[in-house]
Design a protein around this motif. Sequence first.
Motif, PDB file in Angstrom:
ATOM      1  N   TYR A  38       6.444  -8.510   1.848  1.00  0.00           N
ATOM      2  CA  TYR A  38       6.490  -7.141   2.346  1.00  0.00           C
ATOM      3  C   TYR A  38       7.529  -6.323   1.585  1.00  0.00           C
ATOM      4  N   LEU A  39       7.181  -5.104   1.250  1.00  0.00           N
ATOM      5  CA  LEU A  39       8.147  -4.133   0.740  1.00  0.00           C
ATOM      6  C   LEU A  39       8.590  -3.274   1.912  1.00  0.00           C
ATOM      7  N   LYS A  40       9.894  -3.248   2.174  1.00  0.00           N
ATOM      8  CA  LYS A  40      10.390  -2.463   3.297  1.00  0.00           C
ATOM      9  C   LYS A  40      11.421  -1.446   2.810  1.00  0.00           C
ATOM     10  N   VAL A  41      11.389  -0.276   3.429  1.00  0.00           N
ATOM     11  CA  VAL A  41      12.346   0.786   3.101  1.00  0.00           C
ATOM     12  C   VAL A  41      13.042   1.231   4.386  1.00  0.00           C
ATOM     13  N   TYR A  42      14.237   1.763   4.224  1.00  0.00           N
ATOM     14  CA  TYR A  42      14.994   2.269   5.373  1.00  0.00           C
ATOM     15  C   TYR A  42      14.491   3.655   5.715  1.00  0.00           C
ATOM     16  N   VAL A  56      -0.622 -15.508  -4.508  1.00  0.00           N
ATOM     17  CA  VAL A  56      -1.762 -16.375  -4.849  1.00  0.00           C
ATOM     18  C   VAL A  56      -1.474 -17.059  -6.183  1.00  0.00           C
ATOM     19  N   HIS A  57      -1.359 -18.389  -6.143  1.00  0.00           N
ATOM     20  CA  HIS A  57      -1.075 -19.170  -7.346  1.00  0.00           C
ATOM     21  C   HIS A  57       0.154 -18.635  -8.087  1.00  0.00           C
ATOM     22  N   GLY A  58       1.170 -18.307  -7.319  1.00  0.00           N
ATOM     23  CA  GLY A  58       2.422 -17.855  -7.919  1.00  0.00           C
ATOM     24  C   GLY A  58       2.416 -16.435  -8.434  1.00  0.00           C
ATOM     25  N   GLN A  59       1.384 -15.665  -8.094  1.00  0.00           N
ATOM     26  CA  GLN A  59       1.282 -14.284  -8.558  1.00  0.00           C
ATOM     27  C   GLN A  59       1.192 -13.341  -7.357  1.00  0.00           C
ATOM     28  N   PHE A  60       1.819 -12.166  -7.478  1.00  0.00           N
ATOM     29  CA  PHE A  60       1.673 -11.136  -6.454  1.00  0.00           C
ATOM     30  C   PHE A  60       1.787  -9.760  -7.088  1.00  0.00           C
ATOM     31  N   LYS A  61       1.249  -8.763  -6.404  1.00  0.00           N
ATOM     32  CA  LYS A  61       1.200  -7.424  -6.991  1.00  0.00           C
ATOM     33  C   LYS A  61       1.281  -6.357  -5.902  1.00  0.00           C
ATOM     34  N   PHE A  62       2.082  -5.329  -6.165  1.00  0.00           N
ATOM     35  CA  PHE A  62       2.159  -4.148  -5.296  1.00  0.00           C
ATOM     36  C   PHE A  62       1.863  -2.915  -6.143  1.00  0.00           C
ATOM     37  N   THR A  63       1.077  -1.989  -5.629  1.00  0.00           N
ATOM     38  CA  THR A  63       0.884  -0.687  -6.278  1.00  0.00           C
ATOM     39  C   THR A  63       0.819   0.382  -5.198  1.00  0.00           C
ATOM     40  N   GLY A  64       1.339   1.543  -5.509  1.00  0.00           N
ATOM     41  CA  GLY A  64       1.301   2.631  -4.541  1.00  0.00           C
ATOM     42  C   GLY A  64       2.145   3.797  -4.995  1.00  0.00           C
ATOM     43  N   THR A  65       2.324   4.754  -4.106  1.00  0.00           N
ATOM     44  CA  THR A  65       3.136   5.922  -4.406  1.00  0.00           C
ATOM     45  C   THR A  65       4.139   6.155  -3.282  1.00  0.00           C
ATOM     46  N   VAL A  66       5.253   6.758  -3.620  1.00  0.00           N
ATOM     47  CA  VAL A  66       6.260   7.177  -2.645  1.00  0.00           C
ATOM     48  C   VAL A  66       6.641   8.614  -2.959  1.00  0.00           C
ATOM     49  N   ASP A  67       7.173   9.315  -1.970  1.00  0.00           N
ATOM     50  CA  ASP A  67       7.465  10.732  -2.161  1.00  0.00           C
ATOM     51  C   ASP A  67       8.634  10.975  -3.107  1.00  0.00           C
ATOM     52  N   SER A  68       9.409   9.910  -3.372  1.00  0.00           N
ATOM     53  CA  SER A  68      10.525   9.989  -4.305  1.00  0.00           C
ATOM     54  C   SER A  68      10.913   8.572  -4.679  1.00  0.00           C
ATOM     55  N   VAL A  69      11.808   8.427  -5.638  1.00  0.00           N
ATOM     56  CA  VAL A  69      12.310   7.094  -5.984  1.00  0.00           C
ATOM     57  C   VAL A  69      12.976   6.492  -4.753  1.00  0.00           C
ATOM     58  N   ARG A  70      12.630   5.253  -4.413  1.00  0.00           N
ATOM     59  CA  ARG A  70      13.140   4.627  -3.196  1.00  0.00           C
ATOM     60  C   ARG A  70      13.770   3.272  -3.506  1.00  0.00           C
ATOM     61  N   TYR A  71      14.817   2.960  -2.758  1.00  0.00           N
ATOM     62  CA  TYR A  71      15.430   1.633  -2.781  1.00  0.00           C
ATOM     63  C   TYR A  71      14.749   0.822  -1.691  1.00  0.00           C
ATOM     64  N   ALA A  72      14.154  -0.304  -2.062  1.00  0.00           N
ATOM     65  CA  ALA A  72      13.398  -1.114  -1.106  1.00  0.00           C
ATOM     66  C   ALA A  72      13.914  -2.544  -1.098  1.00  0.00           C
ATOM     67  N   MET A  73      13.486  -3.296  -0.083  1.00  0.00           N
ATOM     68  CA  MET A  73      13.806  -4.712   0.014  1.00  0.00           C
ATOM     69  C   MET A  73      12.507  -5.498   0.046  1.00  0.00           C
ATOM     70  N   LEU A  74      12.473  -6.594  -0.698  1.00  0.00           N
ATOM     71  CA  LEU A  74      11.331  -7.489  -0.682  1.00  0.00           C
ATOM     72  C   LEU A  74      11.577  -8.591   0.337  1.00  0.00           C
ATOM     73  N   PHE A  75      10.658  -8.739   1.271  1.00  0.00           N
ATOM     74  CA  PHE A  75      10.786  -9.715   2.346  1.00  0.00           C
ATOM     75  C   PHE A  75       9.642 -10.725   2.303  1.00  0.00           C
ATOM     76  N   MET A  76       9.923 -11.950   2.740  1.00  0.00           N
ATOM     77  CA  MET A  76       8.901 -12.923   3.102  1.00  0.00           C
ATOM     78  C   MET A  76       9.039 -13.120   4.602  1.00  0.00           C
ATOM     79  N   ASP A  77       8.062 -12.633   5.354  1.00  0.00           N
ATOM     80  CA  ASP A  77       8.177 -12.592   6.809  1.00  0.00           C
ATOM     81  C   ASP A  77       9.446 -11.811   7.163  1.00  0.00           C
ATOM     82  N   ASP A  78      10.403 -12.427   7.862  1.00  0.00           N
ATOM     83  CA  ASP A  78      11.647 -11.739   8.233  1.00  0.00           C
ATOM     84  C   ASP A  78      12.808 -12.111   7.325  1.00  0.00           C
ATOM     85  N   GLU A  79      12.531 -12.830   6.260  1.00  0.00           N
ATOM     86  CA  GLU A  79      13.598 -13.265   5.360  1.00  0.00           C
ATOM     87  C   GLU A  79      13.684 -12.352   4.153  1.00  0.00           C
TER      88      GLU A  79
END
Length: 255
Positions: A38-42, A56-79
Amino acid sequence: MIKIIYAFIVLMSLTSCVSSYDIEGTSNITILDGRMLYLKVYDNNELKTLDSCDVVHGQFKFTGTVDSVRYAMLFMDDEGLMPVVLEDGKININIDKTRQNVSGTPLNDKLTGFMEKYVQLTNRINELGREQSRAIMDGRNMDTVNMRLAKEADKIAEKEDKLVTSFIVENFDNVLGPGIFFMMTADNTYPELSPWVEDIMSKATDKFKSDPYVKDYYEKACHNQNIMNGMSSPNAGITQPISGAPTPNELARPR
C-alpha cells in the motif's frame, strides 16, 4: 477565440499542478510474494491509502496521479517498509534482505542518500548493543565497557542529530523536510515540544510551518507543553499523534 485561449490557459495551469507517478519495484524477499503493498499519504491528520498492488514473482507496480508532489510511505499490511516521493518520472524501488532503495527521480535519489547515512548510524548503535552482550559473556569489567560504549553512543547520537537536522533544514521547502520530520516524530507517545523540535521550528520557513502534519504536530506539542506547565486546561487531554506510521528504527531495520 479569446474565451477558448483563456480556457486553455486555465486548463494548463490546473494540469501543471498534477504529478504522475510511475513506480516499478522488485524484491527478493519471499515473504512479500503474493502480499498486498500500500502507498499511504498523510491527509487530514491520518495516514490514508492512496494506491495498492500485489507482489507477483518479486515484482510490483504503482501508477497514478496526485495533485502535487507527495511524500508517501510504502506499507505491507500495517508494517511500514520505506518512504517514497511521488513525483513525475520513472521511480524504481528495490527491497532486499539488507536494504531498501528508491531511485530514478531527483527527490527520491536525495531521500535514498539520506536514508543510507541514517541506516549506517542506526546499525552502529545496534552494534554497540552486541558489543555489550559479548563483553558480558566474556566476563569483562562492565564499568569500563559501559563507559566506553556510552561515549561512543553519544558521538553517534550527535552525528545522527546533525544529519537529520541539516537534511530537514536543507529541504524545508520541498516534501522531504516535512517528510523526515514526520518520520522522526510520528512514533512519539504524544506530540512533545522537545529542544530538537523547538530548534527546527526556530529555523523553519513559512512553507515548512504550514505543512499540515508539521502545523498539527507543533500546535499539539505547544498545547501539551502548556498543560504540563499549568498554563492551559487539560480538559481536552493530551493529544495523540497519528498511529500506524513506522518508527525510524523500523525503517532502518533490514528486511
